[in-house]
Structure formats: C-alpha cells, structure tokens
Design an enzyme around this catalytic site. Sequence first.
Site, PDB file in Angstrom:
ATOM      1  N   SER A  92       0.831  -1.207   0.000  1.00 38.49           N
ATOM      2  CA  SER A  92       0.000   0.000   0.000  1.00 38.49           C
ATOM      3  C   SER A  92       0.861   1.250   0.000  1.00 38.49           C
ATOM      4  O   SER A  92       2.005   1.229   0.448  1.00 38.49           O
ATOM      5  CB  SER A  92      -0.893   0.025   1.239  1.00 38.49           C
ATOM      6  OG  SER A  92      -1.715  -1.105   1.280  1.00 38.49           O
TER       7      SER A  92
HETATM    8  N1  SAH Z   1       0.326  -4.777   4.046  1.00 40.07           N
HETATM    9  C1  SAH Z   1       1.010  -5.369   2.944  1.00 40.07           C
HETATM   10  C2  SAH Z   1       0.230  -5.276   1.667  1.00 40.07           C
HETATM   11  C3  SAH Z   1      -0.676  -6.388   1.565  1.00 40.07           C
HETATM   12  S1  SAH Z   1      -1.517  -6.564   0.043  1.00 40.07           S
HETATM   13  C4  SAH Z   1       2.366  -4.735   2.751  1.00 40.07           C
HETATM   14  O1  SAH Z   1       2.760  -3.897   3.579  1.00 40.07           O
HETATM   15  O2  SAH Z   1       3.053  -5.098   1.809  1.00 40.07           O
HETATM   16  C5  SAH Z   1      -2.717  -7.700   0.635  1.00 40.07           C
HETATM   17  C6  SAH Z   1      -2.202  -9.071   0.890  1.00 40.07           C
HETATM   18  O3  SAH Z   1      -3.301  -9.825   1.403  1.00 40.07           O
HETATM   19  C7  SAH Z   1      -1.724  -9.802  -0.359  1.00 40.07           C
HETATM   20  O4  SAH Z   1      -0.407 -10.225  -0.163  1.00 40.07           O
HETATM   21  C8  SAH Z   1      -2.690 -10.990  -0.473  1.00 40.07           C
HETATM   22  O5  SAH Z   1      -2.071 -12.155  -0.954  1.00 40.07           O
HETATM   23  C9  SAH Z   1      -3.148 -11.153   0.951  1.00 40.07           C
HETATM   24  N2  SAH Z   1      -4.417 -11.856   1.141  1.00 40.07           N
HETATM   25  C10 SAH Z   1      -5.567 -11.751   0.425  1.00 40.07           C
HETATM   26  N3  SAH Z   1      -6.520 -12.569   0.940  1.00 40.07           N
HETATM   27  C11 SAH Z   1      -5.951 -13.201   2.001  1.00 40.07           C
HETATM   28  C12 SAH Z   1      -6.402 -14.169   2.949  1.00 40.07           C
HETATM   29  N4  SAH Z   1      -7.646 -14.667   2.923  1.00 40.07           N
HETATM   30  N5  SAH Z   1      -5.548 -14.596   3.899  1.00 40.07           N
HETATM   31  C13 SAH Z   1      -4.272 -14.128   3.954  1.00 40.07           C
HETATM   32  N6  SAH Z   1      -3.783 -13.215   3.098  1.00 40.07           N
HETATM   33  C14 SAH Z   1      -4.607 -12.752   2.134  1.00 40.07           C
END
Ligand code: SAH
Length: 203
Positions: A51
């Site tokens: 993000s």
């Molecule tokens: N906060 C993170 C950005 C995350 S993007 C950072 O600082 O980089 C959102 C993430 O959520 C992605 O990596 C995606 O694979 C994960 N995601 C989506 N659905 C999910 C679920 N049900 N359980 C675990 N992770 C999930």
Amino acid sequence: MLRQLVERGIKSTQVLAAMDRVPRERFVPPDWEFLAYADRAVQIGCGQTISQPYIVALMSEALQLTGVERVLEIGTGSGYQTALLAELASSVVSLERHEELSRRAQLALAEFGYTNVELVVADGTLGWPEQAPYDRIMVAAAADHIPPALEAQLSEGGILVIPLGDSQGQVLRAFHKVGGRLDAEWLSGCRFVPLVGAQAEPS
Ligand code: SAH
C-alpha cells in the site's frame, strides 16, 4: 515521505517515528526500489501490492497502539506493515495466503531481528484461533463484509481496521468493539486487492 504524511493529516508521533525507522525500500522488489517512497502502491509479485505510505500510516494510526497490544495482521504481503506493527505493538501474528510472499517477507524481516513477529501461511478470513483473542486486527485486503471469525477473535475494547467494498469502490474503516458490538469509524476512501478466502465473497 514524512512531510507527505504530515501534510495529509497523520498526527501520531509514534507512527511517524516508526515509518522513519523502517526502510521501506527493503520491502519493495529491487526493480521497483525507485518507487519505494512514492505516494502510490507498488507491485510486490503474485499480483499483489504494497500500500501507499499514507494508507499504511492511516491504518497504523487508527490502531492506536501503545506498545502493549497483541496484533493479528491479515495479508503480510511485503512484510513492511508487519515491521511497523512489530515496532508499535507487543507482538504480531501475520497471515498470508501466498507462500512465496510470506517467505520473502520473512527474509526481509529477518534483517531487522524482530523477535515479536510470527508469519503464518494461512487463510486470514478464518483468523488464527490459536492465539486469539487479539487487541488489534489489521486487514490489508478488501472484503464486502467483516469475516465473522475476525470479529469473534477481537478482544472487548479492541480495534479492527479493514477496507470494505469491491473493485468499484472501497472505504477504509476502523471498528471499535464495545459491549460485544462493533462501532464503525470512517477513515478514508481506498483501493485494496481483494481478500480471497473461505469467509470472503469474491468481489
Ligand atoms: N500490508 C502489505 C500489503 C498487503 S496486500 C504490505 O505492507 O506489503 C494484501 C495481501 O493480502 C496480499 O499479499 C494478499 O495475498 C493477501 N491476502 C488476500 N486474501 C488473504 C487471505 N484470505 N488470507 C491471507 N492473506 C490474504
């Protein structure tokens, strides 16, 4: 980057200091390092993004961390937000559904020697009952509703931050658990990748 955050209304000195300490470029793939501090999301592989700094700061601030809280994070992604949570809270369990991302985040985090972080490859819509309840829950992917397991695993007096909506439009909200019920607070419009799992509708 800090000026950009202050100008957009981030006030927490703890959050600003933590974002000053954690080198964001270590969590961005080498090809995209030049964008690490830009005011935008950046690709991190597996179709996912880290993000933009402002949203990370806003979500971190909304959790109102004082250093004693046990935090559950859904969506480890690059591990950048995880590092900030490790700086600001007592302990962090972070769930990620993509094994490759979790593995890379583990390597990036290892560089900083955090001893209060546990990364798990699992479906975050089910939470992580082993260590529940949590004082704070941060969800970094968008759902059309709060997964019931996450609501159940949030402590009384706890705060859950989650983007709600679909690919057409999303709102970032903080929910405060008071008397067993969730009170909503509006934080911002936003655009997150979808939460994909057993307790999330495809959006
Ligand atoms: N906060 C993170 C950005 C995350 S993007 C950072 O600082 O980089 C959102 C993430 O959520 C992605 O990596 C995606 O694979 C994960 N995601 C989506 N659905 C999910 C679920 N049900 N359980 C675990 N992770 C999930």
